[in-house]
Design an enzyme around this catalytic site. Structure first.
Site, PDB file in Angstrom:
ATOM      1  N   LYS A  85      -0.552  -4.186  -3.394  1.00 27.65           N
ATOM      2  CA  LYS A  85      -1.840  -3.609  -2.988  1.00 27.65           C
ATOM      3  C   LYS A  85      -1.930  -2.193  -3.559  1.00 27.65           C
ATOM      4  O   LYS A  85      -1.261  -1.287  -3.080  1.00 27.65           O
ATOM      5  CB  LYS A  85      -1.988  -3.569  -1.466  1.00 27.65           C
ATOM      6  CG  LYS A  85      -3.305  -2.932  -1.000  1.00 27.65           C
ATOM      7  CD  LYS A  85      -3.376  -2.866   0.522  1.00 27.65           C
ATOM      8  CE  LYS A  85      -4.686  -2.236   0.981  1.00 27.65           C
ATOM      9  NZ  LYS A  85      -4.825  -0.815   0.598  1.00 27.65           N
ATOM     10  N   ASP A  96       9.759   5.557 -10.239  1.00 31.28           N
ATOM     11  CA  ASP A  96       9.277   6.095 -11.522  1.00 31.28           C
ATOM     12  C   ASP A  96       9.852   7.470 -11.830  1.00 31.28           C
ATOM     13  O   ASP A  96       9.960   7.857 -12.998  1.00 31.28           O
ATOM     14  CB  ASP A  96       7.751   6.169 -11.518  1.00 31.28           C
ATOM     15  CG  ASP A  96       7.104   4.806 -11.699  1.00 31.28           C
ATOM     16  OD1 ASP A  96       7.836   3.803 -11.704  1.00 31.28           O
ATOM     17  OD2 ASP A  96       5.861   4.744 -11.825  1.00 31.28           O
ATOM     18  N   SER A 106       0.812  -1.214   0.000  1.00 25.87           N
ATOM     19  CA  SER A 106       0.000   0.000   0.000  1.00 25.87           C
ATOM     20  C   SER A 106       0.850   1.271   0.000  1.00 25.87           C
ATOM     21  O   SER A 106       1.557   1.533  -0.966  1.00 25.87           O
ATOM     22  CB  SER A 106      -0.965  -0.036   1.194  1.00 25.87           C
ATOM     23  OG  SER A 106      -1.952   0.951   1.092  1.00 25.87           O
TER      24      SER A 106
END
Length: 531
Positions: A328, A314, A303
């Site tokens: 998740k 990224d 999460s």
């Protein structure tokens, strides 16, 4: 009437009742999604279900406890949704929110059941018990009028007895080494902090290490205070350990990530059936934009931990090191109900800056969903990076053009296999029986006075050099019923020795005495230090 006929008769009634209970929950939920009610009220199906519920309540042959029926049925209703939409009964709300809120009402001790006796491991500094004179190593034999020593009482029950409303009082009867009689202490319960940053320390002159166990409402403050301390100590690089961190408050994770990014960098975006896309970007005011940041993850990082790791990866802001995370990628809102209970309802998916959803599939049932970690291990993923396959249709690019994949967790930039060096059946047995930890507690009991003035983990390890800890532990375990295996003890010697020292370090200094020692045999951490 036979059983099959009875089942055929009851099945549609049970299904209808389940749906009506779901509608009742929906009607009491706050309208946070701002979806308008259709003209003419709720859909016709809602009226029909209300009628059926009324039938049960008013016309059923026996008296029905509707509150109990609803309470027991809600989890069944939610069971067929995603694995993370859950119902929290009112009686469990305080405990469920402790990690998020960051505190609870209690007496302020860490305790451990040693030989069926509640023993104080650490007294919370400045907490109610310290103020009342409770000390590390004290044995708690009675809480109020209830005897808790030698009665095989469940730890959760003992914990519940010591917790309570702020300002309320509880009597603890303790036995202390060197004191001839039990001592009675009256404790006024206070606000006990739930620490979310386990530890922060300098590994070397330029590299800091910070481990956080959750993303709660107070985590950002703890996080920033820890980073500032490390910066003052000369930190040029920070290793943030999110292994075993299962997530928490989305807003907290966003604020923490923001500290490392230049302005207008996408952190993540969320989107759902009833939620338009919402982008979260950095504001450029982060205080650690020039600090090198690497992130440690494992199969139990989930999460908000994955949001953090995904944003760093990224944006090509740092390296992600370890093993593939849990997977998740769903966002929950906690919606309170009128009786103090709540539903944590999944309202959106989150996407990392490259556009990937890292939510792993859950369409084959919750059992398979939660067994995924075990199946990964059987498949060899913990030991071999090449055992992991990705869907080529879920290929994405980082800001710098590197390829990353969606569909099931964050794959680290540097894969570190689970370390099996020194793993033996004896090591597994002494860990499973807790004899290793019990030995360290026994050792601490005997040497507590000598170790009081040890101020850091290095001093603890210097002090422990004169003891044959592994051999002594093996003898202790043998007296408790675990037969020695000298061959396997030798194979596992370094792990055993380091774990013993680390546990003793925790007894003396809490986590700041534990993590720097256990980190010496932590392959993932050692790999991050080399980068």
């Amino acid at each position: 009437m036979n059983k099959s006929n009875l089942r055929a008769l009851l099945t549609p009634i049970v299904l209808a009742l389940a749906i009506v209970l779901g509608m009742m929950i929906n009607r009491f939920l706050p309208d946070r999604t701002r979806i308008p009610v259709p003209v003419g009220g709720y859909p016709q199906v809602g009226n029909k279900l209300d009628v059926i519920l009324g039938m049960v309540q008013h016309s059923y042959v026996d008296t029905v406890n509707m509150t109990e029926l609803i309470e027991n049925s809600i989890p069944v209703i939610l069971n067929d949704l995603d694995p993370h939409t859950i119902y929290i009964p009112a009686k469990d709300m305080q405990r469920a929110n402790e990690g998020i809120v960051g505190n609870f009402g209690g007496v302020g001790v860490q305790f451990y059941k040693y030989l069926d006796t509640v023993t104080v491991v650490k007294v919370v500094p400045g907490g109610p018990s310290e103020k009342a004179g409770v000390k590390d190593g004290d044995r708690i034999i009675q809480v109020g009028d209830s005897v808790v020593a030698g009665v095989n009482m469940d730890t959760n029950r003992i914990m519940a007895m010591m917790r309570g409303e702020l300002g309320s009082k509880v009597d603890l009867t303790i036995v202390r080494r060197g004191e001839p009689q039990p001592i009675k202490k009256t404790i006024t319960r206070g606000s006990i902090p739930v620490k979310s940053v386990d530890v922060a320390y300098m590994i070397n002159d330029t590299t800091g290490y910070l481990k956080t166990n959750t993303f709660g409402m107070l985590t950002y403050i703890e996080f920033m205070n820890a980073l500032e301390t490390l910066k003052q100590a000369g930190m040029k690089k920070i290793i943030i350990d999110l292994r075993e961190n299962e997530g928490g408050v989305l807003e907290t994770a966003i604020k923490m990530i923001n500290e490392f990014l230049d302005a207008d960098k996408l952190i993540l975006y969320t989107q759902g059936k009833a939620r338009a896309r919402m982008d979260f970007t950095s504001n450029g005011q982060g205080r650690y934009k020039d600090i090198r940041v690497d992130v440690l993850i494992s199969e139990f990082s989930a999460s908000a931990s994955e949001i953090f790791a995904g944003a760093i990866q990224d944006n090509d802001r740092g390296l992600i090191i370890g093993r593939r995370s849990f997977g998740k990628g769903l966002v929950q809102e906690q919606r309170m109900l009128s009786d103090g209970s709540a539903v944590r309802l999944t309202v959106a998916r989150y996407y990392t800056p490259s556009g990937r959803s890292i939510q792993k599939p859950y369409d084959q049932g919750k059992e398979k969903y939660y067994n995924d970690i075990y199946n990964r291990m059987l498949h060899g993923e913990f030991s071999q990076k090449d055992s992991i396959t990705f869907d080529e249709n879920l290929k994405y690019q980082t800001v710098g053009g590197r390829t990353v994949y969606g569909g099931g967790g964050i794959m680290p930039d540097i894969f570190v296999p689970a370390d099996t060096t020194g793993a033996t059946r004896y090591l597994a047995a002494v860990t499973r029986t807790q004899f290793l930890y019990d030995y360290t507690f026994d050792f601490m009991d005997k040497h507590r006075n000598e170790m009081t003035d040890l101020k850091d983990y290095k001093a603890i390890q210097r002090y422990l050099k004169k003891f044959d800890l592994v051999n002594d532990m093996a003898n202790y375990a043998a007296r408790r019923g675990l037969k020695r295996n000298d061959k396997e003890i030798k194979e596992s010697y370094q792990i055993l020795r380091t774990r013993i020292e680390a546990f003793i370090g925790r007894h003396v200094l809490d986590d700041i005495g534990f993590y720097p020692i256990i980190g010496q045999i932590d392959n993932t951490l050692q790999e991050a230090i080399k980068q």
